[in-house]
Design a protein around this motif. Structure first.
Motif, PDB file in Angstrom:
ATOM      1  N   ASP A 104      -0.243  37.375  54.344  1.00  0.00           N
ATOM      2  CA  ASP A 104      -0.705  37.395  55.733  1.00  0.00           C
ATOM      3  C   ASP A 104       0.323  36.870  56.727  1.00  0.00           C
ATOM      4  O   ASP A 104       0.497  37.450  57.806  1.00  0.00           O
ATOM      5  CB  ASP A 104      -2.008  36.617  55.871  1.00  0.00           C
ATOM      6  CG  ASP A 104      -3.139  37.241  55.081  1.00  0.00           C
ATOM      7  OD1 ASP A 104      -3.108  38.466  54.859  1.00  0.00           O
ATOM      8  OD2 ASP A 104      -4.052  36.506  54.680  1.00  0.00           O
ATOM      9  N   GLU A 105       1.006  35.789  56.398  1.00  0.00           N
ATOM     10  CA  GLU A 105       2.008  35.245  57.322  1.00  0.00           C
ATOM     11  C   GLU A 105       3.154  36.227  57.525  1.00  0.00           C
ATOM     12  O   GLU A 105       3.645  36.392  58.647  1.00  0.00           O
ATOM     13  CB  GLU A 105       2.531  33.909  56.826  1.00  0.00           C
ATOM     14  CG  GLU A 105       1.504  32.800  56.928  1.00  0.00           C
ATOM     15  CD  GLU A 105       2.046  31.464  56.480  1.00  0.00           C
ATOM     16  OE1 GLU A 105       3.266  31.246  56.551  1.00  0.00           O
ATOM     17  OE2 GLU A 105       1.223  30.628  56.061  1.00  0.00           O
ATOM     18  N   VAL A 106       3.573  36.876  56.455  1.00  0.00           N
ATOM     19  CA  VAL A 106       4.644  37.858  56.555  1.00  0.00           C
ATOM     20  C   VAL A 106       4.171  39.067  57.350  1.00  0.00           C
ATOM     21  O   VAL A 106       4.883  39.562  58.232  1.00  0.00           O
ATOM     22  CB  VAL A 106       5.146  38.288  55.150  1.00  0.00           C
ATOM     23  CG1 VAL A 106       6.187  39.390  55.248  1.00  0.00           C
ATOM     24  CG2 VAL A 106       5.701  37.095  54.398  1.00  0.00           C
ATOM     25  N   SER A 107       2.954  39.528  57.077  1.00  0.00           N
ATOM     26  CA  SER A 107       2.386  40.661  57.821  1.00  0.00           C
ATOM     27  C   SER A 107       2.308  40.353  59.310  1.00  0.00           C
ATOM     28  O   SER A 107       2.677  41.189  60.140  1.00  0.00           O
ATOM     29  CB  SER A 107       0.979  40.998  57.317  1.00  0.00           C
ATOM     30  OG  SER A 107       0.995  41.365  55.975  1.00  0.00           O
ATOM     31  N   ASP A 108       1.854  39.162  59.639  1.00  0.00           N
ATOM     32  CA  ASP A 108       1.757  38.758  61.043  1.00  0.00           C
ATOM     33  C   ASP A 108       3.128  38.739  61.700  1.00  0.00           C
ATOM     34  O   ASP A 108       3.295  39.210  62.828  1.00  0.00           O
ATOM     35  CB  ASP A 108       1.102  37.383  61.175  1.00  0.00           C
ATOM     36  CG  ASP A 108      -0.373  37.380  60.793  1.00  0.00           C
ATOM     37  OD1 ASP A 108      -0.978  38.480  60.731  1.00  0.00           O
ATOM     38  OD2 ASP A 108      -0.907  36.283  60.562  1.00  0.00           O
ATOM     39  N   TRP A 109       4.122  38.183  61.005  1.00  0.00           N
ATOM     40  CA  TRP A 109       5.470  38.128  61.561  1.00  0.00           C
ATOM     41  C   TRP A 109       6.029  39.538  61.748  1.00  0.00           C
ATOM     42  O   TRP A 109       6.601  39.839  62.798  1.00  0.00           O
ATOM     43  CB  TRP A 109       6.395  37.302  60.673  1.00  0.00           C
ATOM     44  CG  TRP A 109       7.773  37.244  61.243  1.00  0.00           C
ATOM     45  CD1 TRP A 109       8.210  36.402  62.230  1.00  0.00           C
ATOM     46  CD2 TRP A 109       8.877  38.086  60.896  1.00  0.00           C
ATOM     47  NE1 TRP A 109       9.526  36.683  62.511  1.00  0.00           N
ATOM     48  CE2 TRP A 109       9.958  37.705  61.711  1.00  0.00           C
ATOM     49  CE3 TRP A 109       9.056  39.116  59.981  1.00  0.00           C
ATOM     50  CZ2 TRP A 109      11.202  38.312  61.630  1.00  0.00           C
ATOM     51  CZ3 TRP A 109      10.301  39.726  59.910  1.00  0.00           C
ATOM     52  CH2 TRP A 109      11.354  39.326  60.717  1.00  0.00           C
ATOM     53  N   LEU A 110       5.867  40.387  60.740  1.00  0.00           N
ATOM     54  CA  LEU A 110       6.369  41.758  60.856  1.00  0.00           C
ATOM     55  C   LEU A 110       5.729  42.474  62.044  1.00  0.00           C
ATOM     56  O   LEU A 110       6.413  43.139  62.818  1.00  0.00           O
ATOM     57  CB  LEU A 110       6.121  42.529  59.554  1.00  0.00           C
ATOM     58  CG  LEU A 110       7.032  42.155  58.393  1.00  0.00           C
ATOM     59  CD1 LEU A 110       6.492  42.728  57.089  1.00  0.00           C
ATOM     60  CD2 LEU A 110       8.449  42.648  58.637  1.00  0.00           C
ATOM     61  N   ARG A 111       4.426  42.338  62.197  1.00  0.00           N
ATOM     62  CA  ARG A 111       3.738  42.952  63.346  1.00  0.00           C
ATOM     63  C   ARG A 111       4.291  42.408  64.665  1.00  0.00           C
ATOM     64  O   ARG A 111       4.482  43.156  65.616  1.00  0.00           O
ATOM     65  CB  ARG A 111       2.239  42.696  63.278  1.00  0.00           C
ATOM     66  CG  ARG A 111       1.546  43.516  62.242  1.00  0.00           C
ATOM     67  CD  ARG A 111       0.754  44.616  62.903  1.00  0.00           C
ATOM     68  NE  ARG A 111      -0.062  45.296  61.903  1.00  0.00           N
ATOM     69  CZ  ARG A 111      -0.104  46.581  61.778  1.00  0.00           C
ATOM     70  NH1 ARG A 111       0.588  47.355  62.570  1.00  0.00           N
ATOM     71  NH2 ARG A 111      -0.855  47.138  60.861  1.00  0.00           N
ATOM     72  N   SER A 112       4.559  41.107  64.726  1.00  0.00           N
ATOM     73  CA  SER A 112       5.083  40.509  65.955  1.00  0.00           C
ATOM     74  C   SER A 112       6.473  41.041  66.289  1.00  0.00           C
ATOM     75  O   SER A 112       6.899  40.998  67.443  1.00  0.00           O
ATOM     76  CB  SER A 112       5.112  38.982  65.849  1.00  0.00           C
ATOM     77  OG  SER A 112       6.199  38.532  65.061  1.00  0.00           O
ATOM     78  N   GLN A 113       7.162  41.559  65.277  1.00  0.00           N
ATOM     79  CA  GLN A 113       8.489  42.127  65.473  1.00  0.00           C
ATOM     80  C   GLN A 113       8.446  43.636  65.721  1.00  0.00           C
ATOM     81  O   GLN A 113       9.481  44.290  65.839  1.00  0.00           O
ATOM     82  CB  GLN A 113       9.379  41.837  64.256  1.00  0.00           C
ATOM     83  CG  GLN A 113       9.567  40.359  63.989  1.00  0.00           C
ATOM     84  CD  GLN A 113      10.216  39.652  65.155  1.00  0.00           C
ATOM     85  OE1 GLN A 113      11.255  40.069  65.651  1.00  0.00           O
ATOM     86  NE2 GLN A 113       9.582  38.584  65.613  1.00  0.00           N
TER      87      GLN A 113
END
Length: 50
Positions: free
Chosen positions: A29-38
C-alpha cells in the motif's frame, strides 16, 4: 511520466504489468500510494494504440 533522466514510471514489464500493478498485487500500500502520487497508472488505465 519519467522519473529522473531515463526511468518510466509506467513501464510495462513482466506479464504486462506496470510498477503500480505489481505493487497493488503485492498489497504494498505505501508503495502504491507513492507511485500514484508520482503519476503512475495501472496497465488498464494507460491509453492503447489501435
Amino acid at each position: 511520466m519519467k522519473i529522473g533522466d531515463r526511468e518510466d514510471i509506467n513501464w510495462i514489464g513482466y506479464n504486462d504489468k506496470t510498477p503500480l500493478d505489481t505493487a497493488l498485487v503485492s498489497e504494498a500500500d505505501e508503495v502504491s500510494d507513492w507511485l500514484r502520487s508520482q503519476g503512475a497508472k495501472s496497465w488498464s488505465e494507460l491509453p492503447r494504440c489501435p
